[in-house]
Design an enzyme around this catalytic site. Sequence first.
Site, PDB file in Angstrom:
ATOM      1  N   HIS A   1       0.848  -1.190   0.000  1.00  6.01           N
ATOM      2  CA  HIS A   1       0.000   0.000   0.000  1.00  6.01           C
ATOM      3  C   HIS A   1       0.883   1.239   0.000  1.00  6.01           C
ATOM      4  CE1 HIS A   1       0.862  -0.639   4.244  1.00  6.01           C
ATOM      5  NE2 HIS A   1       0.395   0.564   4.553  1.00  6.01           N
TER       6      HIS A   1
ATOM      7  N   HIS B   1       1.230   3.923   2.016  1.00  5.18           N
ATOM      8  CA  HIS B   1       1.689   4.665   3.181  1.00  5.18           C
ATOM      9  C   HIS B   1       3.213   4.799   3.141  1.00  5.18           C
ATOM     10  CE1 HIS B   1      -2.086   4.107   5.925  1.00  5.18           C
ATOM     11  NE2 HIS B   1      -2.129   5.222   5.217  1.00  5.18           N
TER      12      HIS B   1
ATOM     13  N   ASP C   1       5.711   4.602   5.166  1.00  2.00           N
ATOM     14  CA  ASP C   1       6.650   3.637   5.752  1.00  2.00           C
ATOM     15  C   ASP C   1       6.780   2.374   4.916  1.00  2.00           C
ATOM     16  OD1 ASP C   1       3.924   3.246   6.661  1.00  2.00           O
ATOM     17  OD2 ASP C   1       4.654   1.770   8.091  1.00  2.00           O
ATOM     18  N   HIS C   2       6.037   2.316   3.809  1.00  2.17           N
ATOM     19  CA  HIS C   2       6.134   1.168   2.905  1.00  2.17           C
ATOM     20  C   HIS C   2       6.661   1.544   1.519  1.00  2.17           C
ATOM     21  CE1 HIS C   2       3.854  -1.714   5.523  1.00  2.17           C
ATOM     22  NE2 HIS C   2       3.522  -0.554   6.078  1.00  2.17           N
TER      23      HIS C   2
ATOM     24  N   HIS D   1      -7.520  -2.098   5.523  1.00  2.00           N
ATOM     25  CA  HIS D   1      -6.693  -1.021   6.031  1.00  2.00           C
ATOM     26  C   HIS D   1      -7.387   0.312   5.726  1.00  2.00           C
ATOM     27  CE1 HIS D   1      -3.141   0.514   7.822  1.00  2.00           C
ATOM     28  NE2 HIS D   1      -2.567   0.986   6.731  1.00  2.00           N
TER      29      HIS D   1
ATOM     30  N   ASP E   1      -0.501  -4.075   5.855  1.00  2.00           N
ATOM     31  CA  ASP E   1      -1.189  -3.637   7.077  1.00  2.00           C
ATOM     32  C   ASP E   1      -2.662  -4.012   6.982  1.00  2.00           C
ATOM     33  OD1 ASP E   1       1.262  -2.560   7.509  1.00  2.00           O
ATOM     34  OD2 ASP E   1       0.591  -0.483   7.667  1.00  2.00           O
TER      35      ASP E   1
END
Length: 302
Positions: free
Chosen positions: A61, A63, A65-66, A138, A209
């Site tokens: 996804h 976000h 942090d990914h 998510h 997530d």
Amino acid sequence: MYLTFLGTSAGVPSLQRNVTAIALSLPPGGDWLFDCGEGTQQQYMRSALKPGKLEKIFITHLHGDHIFGLPGLLTSRSMGSLSQPLTIYGPKGIKAFIENALDLSGSWVSFPLEILEIEEGVIVDDEEYTVTAVALNHVVPCFGYRISQRDKPGFLDAARLKAEGIPSGPWFAALKQGKTVTLDDGRVIDGNDYLGPAHKGKSLAIFGDTAPTEQALTLAAGVDVMVHETTLEAAMAEKANSRGHSTTVQAAELALQAGAGRLIATHFSSRYRKDDMPRLLAECQSVFSATELAEDFWVTEI
């Protein structure tokens, strides 16, 4: 095949853990990367992995942090004059993110780069592996990936072939694949009659997530290894689920329901330090004993 955990923190890095990135090393030597959080290229340099062996990147996804490590990783591969083609899979928007980041920073790629925006279903299907994307629960569109290695044919019984007067020759390669061949003397030989039991291929599920969802069973049913986020401890289930995340116990309950062989827990909130890990592990193992907690640079065989 091997998993190398390059980042195991959730949301933001900590002094002990970087944000999410997991490498899957496949025989005979290629690597696939699942997510690419900020700093992933530095983690690569601290591991035994080689950027030139990277073939595919699967993004769960969008976000930060990914995905925030993608522009740097791609640019560094180019500056290193690597020519290995690379394919990136991810949700709608991943193509715009990469192209805009490269364009606005005046960067480029020197290797063949394909960016595929995916939907649910089979996204890779080749002679060795299939990869299936499954939508999760998510706060933004998010996928998990099921990787299935095809079964390998059993060993060819060469001694029996010889005993039955079937000479060795180039047709043995076809027989090893279970094919039927016609010999010069007219005999028709079915390779399946001379093969031992097939060797079952490995399977694993790598979750993005997610809060608990029925779709998770589709993703993880019967896998050898299930890699699942455990962002928060069991007592914080309401907070975790409201933000599209899972707890230790929820991940373990899924592994038990799915009949997974092993559960590897990762994506831990940065609130947790090294001293907290035995407690989180105990929560998982109270439900599913075959649980391990990932840490940065841990390598495990599938």
